[in-house]
Design a protein around this motif. Sequence first.
Motif, PDB file in Angstrom:
ATOM      1  N   TYR A  99      66.671 -15.098  73.910  1.00 38.52           N
ATOM      2  CA  TYR A  99      65.862 -14.441  72.875  1.00 38.52           C
ATOM      3  C   TYR A  99      66.637 -13.316  72.201  1.00 38.52           C
ATOM      4  CZ  TYR A  99      62.141 -11.325  71.114  1.00 38.52           C
ATOM      5  OH  TYR A  99      61.348 -10.501  70.358  1.00 38.52           O
ATOM      6  N   TYR A 100      67.352 -12.532  72.990  1.00 40.62           N
ATOM      7  CA  TYR A 100      68.032 -11.349  72.469  1.00 40.62           C
ATOM      8  C   TYR A 100      69.218 -11.745  71.576  1.00 40.62           C
ATOM      9  CZ  TYR A 100      65.276  -9.387  76.273  1.00 40.62           C
ATOM     10  OH  TYR A 100      64.237  -9.053  77.103  1.00 40.62           O
ATOM     11  N   VAL A 101      70.029 -12.660  72.052  1.00 43.78           N
ATOM     12  CA  VAL A 101      71.199 -13.055  71.257  1.00 43.78           C
ATOM     13  C   VAL A 101      70.789 -13.908  70.052  1.00 43.78           C
ATOM     14  CG1 VAL A 101      72.835 -12.826  73.141  1.00 43.78           C
ATOM     15  CG2 VAL A 101      71.674 -15.015  72.811  1.00 43.78           C
ATOM     16  N   ARG A 102      69.719 -14.705  70.189  1.00 42.72           N
ATOM     17  CA  ARG A 102      69.259 -15.517  69.059  1.00 42.72           C
ATOM     18  C   ARG A 102      68.830 -14.621  67.901  1.00 42.72           C
ATOM     19  NH1 ARG A 102      64.929 -17.409  71.034  1.00 42.72           N
ATOM     20  NH2 ARG A 102      65.913 -19.065  72.231  1.00 42.72           N
ATOM     21  N   ARG A 103      68.114 -13.561  68.208  1.00 42.47           N
ATOM     22  CA  ARG A 103      67.664 -12.660  67.143  1.00 42.47           C
ATOM     23  C   ARG A 103      68.844 -12.048  66.404  1.00 42.47           C
ATOM     24  NH1 ARG A 103      63.171  -8.495  69.098  1.00 42.47           N
ATOM     25  NH2 ARG A 103      63.704  -7.669  67.027  1.00 42.47           N
ATOM     26  N   LEU A 104      69.909 -11.731  67.127  1.00 39.85           N
ATOM     27  CA  LEU A 104      71.094 -11.168  66.482  1.00 39.85           C
ATOM     28  C   LEU A 104      71.818 -12.222  65.656  1.00 39.85           C
ATOM     29  CD1 LEU A 104      72.277  -8.984  69.468  1.00 39.85           C
ATOM     30  CD2 LEU A 104      71.391  -8.143  67.285  1.00 39.85           C
ATOM     31  N   ALA A 105      71.894 -13.447  66.175  1.00 40.82           N
ATOM     32  CA  ALA A 105      72.554 -14.528  65.431  1.00 40.82           C
ATOM     33  C   ALA A 105      71.800 -14.858  64.157  1.00 40.82           C
ATOM     34  CB  ALA A 105      72.691 -15.764  66.314  1.00 40.82           C
ATOM     35  N   ALA A 159      74.006 -15.234  78.215  1.00 32.85           N
ATOM     36  CA  ALA A 159      73.582 -15.902  76.981  1.00 32.85           C
ATOM     37  C   ALA A 159      74.560 -15.558  75.868  1.00 32.85           C
ATOM     38  CB  ALA A 159      72.168 -15.479  76.594  1.00 32.85           C
ATOM     39  N   PHE A 160      74.768 -16.525  74.993  1.00 30.03           N
ATOM     40  CA  PHE A 160      75.694 -16.370  73.870  1.00 30.03           C
ATOM     41  C   PHE A 160      75.071 -17.030  72.652  1.00 30.03           C
ATOM     42  CE2 PHE A 160      78.896 -18.276  71.123  1.00 30.03           C
ATOM     43  CZ  PHE A 160      79.742 -17.203  70.865  1.00 30.03           C
ATOM     44  N   ALA A 161      75.241 -16.432  71.495  1.00 31.33           N
ATOM     45  CA  ALA A 161      74.730 -17.041  70.265  1.00 31.33           C
ATOM     46  C   ALA A 161      75.673 -16.760  69.105  1.00 31.33           C
ATOM     47  CB  ALA A 161      73.332 -16.518  69.935  1.00 31.33           C
ATOM     48  N   ALA A 162      75.699 -17.706  68.182  1.00 34.30           N
ATOM     49  CA  ALA A 162      76.505 -17.573  66.966  1.00 34.30           C
ATOM     50  C   ALA A 162      75.727 -18.171  65.801  1.00 34.30           C
ATOM     51  CB  ALA A 162      77.849 -18.274  67.129  1.00 34.30           C
ATOM     52  N   PRO A 163      75.860 -17.598  64.603  1.00 32.39           N
ATOM     53  CA  PRO A 163      75.134 -18.113  63.442  1.00 32.39           C
ATOM     54  C   PRO A 163      75.728 -19.425  62.944  1.00 32.39           C
ATOM     55  CG  PRO A 163      76.601 -16.348  62.768  1.00 32.39           C
ATOM     56  CD  PRO A 163      76.688 -16.418  64.266  1.00 32.39           C
ATOM     57  N   VAL A 164      74.865 -20.281  62.420  1.00 34.43           N
ATOM     58  CA  VAL A 164      75.274 -21.582  61.886  1.00 34.43           C
ATOM     59  C   VAL A 164      74.572 -21.774  60.548  1.00 34.43           C
ATOM     60  CG1 VAL A 164      75.381 -24.066  62.289  1.00 34.43           C
ATOM     61  CG2 VAL A 164      75.479 -22.491  64.238  1.00 34.43           C
ATOM     62  N   ASP A 165      75.325 -22.112  59.518  1.00 34.70           N
ATOM     63  CA  ASP A 165      74.730 -22.312  58.196  1.00 34.70           C
ATOM     64  C   ASP A 165      73.647 -23.390  58.225  1.00 34.70           C
ATOM     65  OD1 ASP A 165      75.991 -20.425  56.711  1.00 34.70           O
ATOM     66  OD2 ASP A 165      77.289 -21.794  55.590  1.00 34.70           O
ATOM     67  N   ASN A 166      72.518 -23.074  57.589  1.00 31.06           N
ATOM     68  CA  ASN A 166      71.453 -24.042  57.311  1.00 31.06           C
ATOM     69  C   ASN A 166      70.836 -24.689  58.546  1.00 31.06           C
ATOM     70  OD1 ASN A 166      71.830 -23.712  54.471  1.00 31.06           O
ATOM     71  ND2 ASN A 166      73.636 -25.049  54.627  1.00 31.06           N
ATOM     72  N   ARG A 167      70.890 -24.000  59.677  1.00 31.29           N
ATOM     73  CA  ARG A 167      70.213 -24.497  60.870  1.00 31.29           C
ATOM     74  C   ARG A 167      70.070 -23.346  61.866  1.00 31.29           C
ATOM     75  NH1 ARG A 167      73.262 -27.363  65.553  1.00 31.29           N
ATOM     76  NH2 ARG A 167      72.058 -25.712  66.555  1.00 31.29           N
TER      77      ARG A 167
END
Length: 324
Positions: free
Chosen positions: A122-128, A160-168
């Motif tokens: 939840y925490y990393v997703r919000r930042l991504a 947990a790890f998150a990174a932004p992805v265009d259009n998804r």
Amino acid sequence: MRYDLTRARELAIRVCVAAGASKAMAISLAEATVAAECAGRSSVGFAHLPDYLEGFLKGRIHAVEEPAIFFPAPALIQVDAKGGIAQLGFDRAFEELLLRTSTYGVTVCSLQNSYTAGELGYYVRRLALKGLVALAATNGPALVAAGQSSEAVYGTNPLAFAAPVDNRAPLVIDQASSATAFVNIRQAAERGEMIPEGWAIDGKGQHTMDSREAIKGALLAFGGVRGANIALMVEILAAGMTGANWSLDAPSFEEGNHSPGVGLFIVALNPELLAPGLSARMASQIERLASKGIHIPGRSYAENATEIDLPSSLVATLEAYCLQ
């Protein structure tokens, strides 16, 4: 029972307030609970909510505490949850975390003295979702044995790890350093089900597939020594670097009237200062990997979900807190 997300949030807020939580704490916890359901992580969604409700009632969570926030350096944010919940502390620090990461390229958020963190993704997703790359680590009361010892020494200690992805939806990896999450053992025990070999040991230190015996013993790290090493790294980040309780010293999240007092450690990075266009490259790379049959974590997150399903028995359990 099917709930639209607004009604689901209202249910969570209502039962939290009934159990003694402040409105601010109830809102933060409700948002995180619904998000876990949308991410397909129901074991740490509404199914986990009774643990928080009991925590409010029994004093394991200081239900009306407001977190304190400090800035020991420009790119460091320190949060004291004061025995409350990590979700509210994160909410209170969130805008500063975004601002400072945008400015300095990297920011660390160190949170101590909280109840267990719930869905770590939840925490990393919000930042991504705000365009950042993020890594998070958290600990909890000792539940996992390591090495030759049959004593639980670590929490399930997820990363947990998150990174932004265009259009998804963002790429999100959220996994425990134990072979499974404790809630899975507990749910299996409640249903009288067996568990896979390698998940746990019993109270005598013997490997067991009996979930009820596993409850009396300890979980095992995934991958033996390698998983235990990751649990130790998480412990140092989540407890050592935050000043929170080591898992060995953390009171139970299920019993007693003391806060576990555990930690949450988050690193946020601004990719645009290092590798502009990362989210577009991520989209391309993910499609290439998926075409080769590679599982891509995070795709289960329903960013545009409008409804969730909750077991009627769980809803009845939650509603009962409003009658106490």
